[in-house]
Design a protein around this motif. Structure first.
Motif, PDB file in Angstrom:
ATOM      1  N   VAL A 157     -20.292  -5.155 -17.313  1.00  0.00           N
ATOM      2  CA  VAL A 157     -19.097  -4.720 -18.032  1.00  0.00           C
ATOM      3  C   VAL A 157     -19.108  -3.204 -18.208  1.00  0.00           C
ATOM      4  CG1 VAL A 157     -17.852  -4.840 -20.232  1.00  0.00           C
ATOM      5  CG2 VAL A 157     -18.743  -6.931 -19.173  1.00  0.00           C
ATOM      6  N   ASP A 158     -20.261  -2.628 -18.518  1.00  0.00           N
ATOM      7  CA  ASP A 158     -20.348  -1.165 -18.617  1.00  0.00           C
ATOM      8  C   ASP A 158     -19.978  -0.501 -17.294  1.00  0.00           C
ATOM      9  OD1 ASP A 158     -21.019  -0.856 -21.293  1.00  0.00           O
ATOM     10  OD2 ASP A 158     -23.176  -0.972 -20.930  1.00  0.00           O
ATOM     11  N   ALA A 159     -20.442  -1.081 -16.186  1.00  0.00           N
ATOM     12  CA  ALA A 159     -20.121  -0.526 -14.870  1.00  0.00           C
ATOM     13  C   ALA A 159     -18.627  -0.605 -14.596  1.00  0.00           C
ATOM     14  CB  ALA A 159     -20.907  -1.259 -13.784  1.00  0.00           C
ATOM     15  N   ILE A 160     -18.003  -1.696 -15.025  1.00  0.00           N
ATOM     16  CA  ILE A 160     -16.549  -1.831 -14.853  1.00  0.00           C
ATOM     17  C   ILE A 160     -15.829  -0.728 -15.611  1.00  0.00           C
ATOM     18  CG2 ILE A 160     -14.570  -3.264 -15.511  1.00  0.00           C
ATOM     19  CD1 ILE A 160     -16.373  -5.725 -14.898  1.00  0.00           C
ATOM     20  N   PHE A 161     -16.219  -0.501 -16.845  1.00  0.00           N
ATOM     21  CA  PHE A 161     -15.537   0.496 -17.671  1.00  0.00           C
ATOM     22  C   PHE A 161     -15.852   1.920 -17.224  1.00  0.00           C
ATOM     23  CE2 PHE A 161     -14.316  -2.932 -20.294  1.00  0.00           C
ATOM     24  CZ  PHE A 161     -13.320  -2.477 -21.146  1.00  0.00           C
ATOM     25  N   ASP A 162     -17.055   2.148 -16.723  1.00  0.00           N
ATOM     26  CA  ASP A 162     -17.454   3.510 -16.382  1.00  0.00           C
ATOM     27  C   ASP A 162     -17.122   3.915 -14.948  1.00  0.00           C
ATOM     28  OD1 ASP A 162     -18.464   3.764 -18.926  1.00  0.00           O
ATOM     29  OD2 ASP A 162     -20.517   3.276 -18.353  1.00  0.00           O
ATOM     30  N   GLY A 163     -16.894   2.925 -14.070  1.00  0.00           N
ATOM     31  CA  GLY A 163     -16.735   3.298 -12.674  1.00  0.00           C
ATOM     32  C   GLY A 163     -15.575   2.695 -11.920  1.00  0.00           C
ATOM     33  N   LEU A 164     -14.902   1.691 -12.472  1.00  0.00           N
ATOM     34  CA  LEU A 164     -13.836   1.025 -11.722  1.00  0.00           C
ATOM     35  C   LEU A 164     -12.526   1.788 -11.901  1.00  0.00           C
ATOM     36  CD1 LEU A 164     -13.155  -1.388  -9.934  1.00  0.00           C
ATOM     37  CD2 LEU A 164     -12.625  -2.694 -11.996  1.00  0.00           C
ATOM     38  N   VAL A 165     -12.071   2.405 -10.816  1.00  0.00           N
ATOM     39  CA  VAL A 165     -10.831   3.185 -10.827  1.00  0.00           C
ATOM     40  C   VAL A 165     -10.061   2.894  -9.544  1.00  0.00           C
ATOM     41  CG1 VAL A 165     -11.763   5.041 -12.260  1.00  0.00           C
ATOM     42  CG2 VAL A 165     -11.977   5.174  -9.778  1.00  0.00           C
ATOM     43  N   ALA A 166      -8.812   3.346  -9.499  1.00  0.00           N
ATOM     44  CA  ALA A 166      -7.969   3.088  -8.329  1.00  0.00           C
ATOM     45  C   ALA A 166      -8.364   3.954  -7.138  1.00  0.00           C
ATOM     46  CB  ALA A 166      -6.506   3.318  -8.684  1.00  0.00           C
ATOM     47  N   ALA A 167      -8.899   5.151  -7.403  1.00  0.00           N
ATOM     48  CA  ALA A 167      -9.199   6.093  -6.318  1.00  0.00           C
ATOM     49  C   ALA A 167     -10.289   5.563  -5.401  1.00  0.00           C
ATOM     50  CB  ALA A 167      -9.631   7.435  -6.909  1.00  0.00           C
ATOM     51  N   ASP A 168     -10.157   5.841  -4.121  1.00  0.00           N
ATOM     52  CA  ASP A 168     -11.165   5.470  -3.135  1.00  0.00           C
ATOM     53  C   ASP A 168     -12.373   6.385  -3.310  1.00  0.00           C
ATOM     54  OD1 ASP A 168     -12.687   4.810  -0.968  1.00  0.00           O
ATOM     55  OD2 ASP A 168     -11.177   5.263   0.549  1.00  0.00           O
ATOM     56  N   GLY A 169     -13.523   5.793  -3.595  1.00  0.00           N
ATOM     57  CA  GLY A 169     -14.722   6.598  -3.807  1.00  0.00           C
ATOM     58  C   GLY A 169     -15.489   6.915  -2.542  1.00  0.00           C
ATOM     59  N   GLY A 170     -15.046   6.409  -1.404  1.00  0.00           N
ATOM     60  CA  GLY A 170     -15.692   6.713  -0.137  1.00  0.00           C
ATOM     61  C   GLY A 170     -16.434   5.562   0.496  1.00  0.00           C
ATOM     62  N   ALA A 171     -16.514   4.412  -0.181  1.00  0.00           N
ATOM     63  CA  ALA A 171     -17.244   3.277   0.390  1.00  0.00           C
ATOM     64  C   ALA A 171     -16.528   2.689   1.600  1.00  0.00           C
ATOM     65  CB  ALA A 171     -17.446   2.188  -0.666  1.00  0.00           C
ATOM     66  N   ARG A 172     -15.205   2.702   1.558  1.00  0.00           N
ATOM     67  CA  ARG A 172     -14.439   2.082   2.638  1.00  0.00           C
ATOM     68  C   ARG A 172     -14.168   3.092   3.735  1.00  0.00           C
ATOM     69  NH1 ARG A 172      -8.761  -0.113   0.918  1.00  0.00           N
ATOM     70  NH2 ARG A 172      -8.434   2.138   0.777  1.00  0.00           N
ATOM     71  N   SER A 173     -14.609   2.782   4.936  1.00  0.00           N
ATOM     72  CA  SER A 173     -14.388   3.674   6.057  1.00  0.00           C
ATOM     73  C   SER A 173     -12.943   3.581   6.536  1.00  0.00           C
ATOM     74  CB  SER A 173     -15.328   3.306   7.204  1.00  0.00           C
ATOM     75  OG  SER A 173     -14.979   4.008   8.394  1.00  0.00           O
ATOM     76  N   THR A 174     -12.425   4.693   7.010  1.00  0.00           N
ATOM     77  CA  THR A 174     -11.068   4.701   7.567  1.00  0.00           C
ATOM     78  C   THR A 174     -11.085   4.311   9.039  1.00  0.00           C
ATOM     79  OG1 THR A 174     -11.255   7.060   8.114  1.00  0.00           O
ATOM     80  CG2 THR A 174     -10.306   6.484   5.963  1.00  0.00           C
TER      81      THR A 174
END
Length: 208
Positions: A185-202
């Motif tokens: 839950v802490d990870a959800i609140f601290d890190g889950l956002v709409a912006a692409d953080g770079g994990a998904r390759s184009t």
């Protein structure tokens, strides 16, 4: 019979059916329930016109304590982060306790839930509705930034699914803990956002 009387009998017969299932390890039909309770089949049929009505009532009884937990959490004055944790953790603790108390009965309910999933759908939908309310509260405090509420709900459900899926609780046992859930839950609140953080390759998936 009045509607209140029918509702009371519906709940009582459903609990009797659950007790019988837990003793025998088998699903219960209206015919079997009438025989075990030594009441006229017509009395059972008046409350449950179809076997599906009995399954629906059993589902309602099974979900009742979990709905109670959700209602209590939603009515609390907890901040969104704590509220989300309690929303998941308290139901997880109850599921785990039910499994530990009677693993065989717990697995029987899992099997029934898979076969009669449509009866559980409204309760699942209610949980999703409440989760969306918590997400909106979290966004008002600056968390889950720019995320569509329904998309955030879907992602969060996937993240915490092992803590609310009875099958996972039966399989994973002590590997699921409240401490780990709090970190999730802490990870959800601290890190889950709409912006692409770079994990998904184009350019698709590749190893290098």
């Amino acid at each position: 019979m009045s509607e209140d009387e029918i509702d009371q009998m519906r709940s009582r017969f459903a609990r009797e059916a659950m007790a019988l299932m837990e003793r025998t390890g088998e699903e219960v039909t209206r015919m079997r329930l009438a025989a075990e309770l030594r009441v006229a089949r017509s009395r059972i049929d008046a409350v449950f016109p179809e076997d599906g009505d009995l399954f629906d009532a059993i589902t309602a009884e099974w979900f009742a304590p979990y709905i109670g937990i959700m209602d209590e959490v939603m009515a609390s004055g907890l901040p969104p982060r704590r509220k989300m944790y309690e929303f998941f953790a308290r139901r997880f603790v109850l599921l785990r306790q039910n499994f530990q108390d009677d693993p065989a009965a717990f697995r029987l309910y899992i099997e029934m839930g898979e076969r009669y999933f449509e009866y559980a759908q409204s309760y699942i939908d209610l949980g999703d509705h409440y989760l969306c309310e918590i997400i909106a509260e979290a966004q008002a405090e600056g968390h889950l930034k720019d995320m569509d509420v329904d998309f955030a709900r879907s992602v969060i459900n996937q993240i915490v699914s092992t803590y609310l899926q009875p099958y996972s609780i039966a399989m994973l046992g002590d590997r699921l803990t409240e401490e780990k859930l709090a970190h999730i839950v802490d990870a959800i609140f601290d890190g889950l956002v709409a912006a692409d953080g770079g994990a998904r390759s184009t350019k698709g998936l590749h190893a290098a």
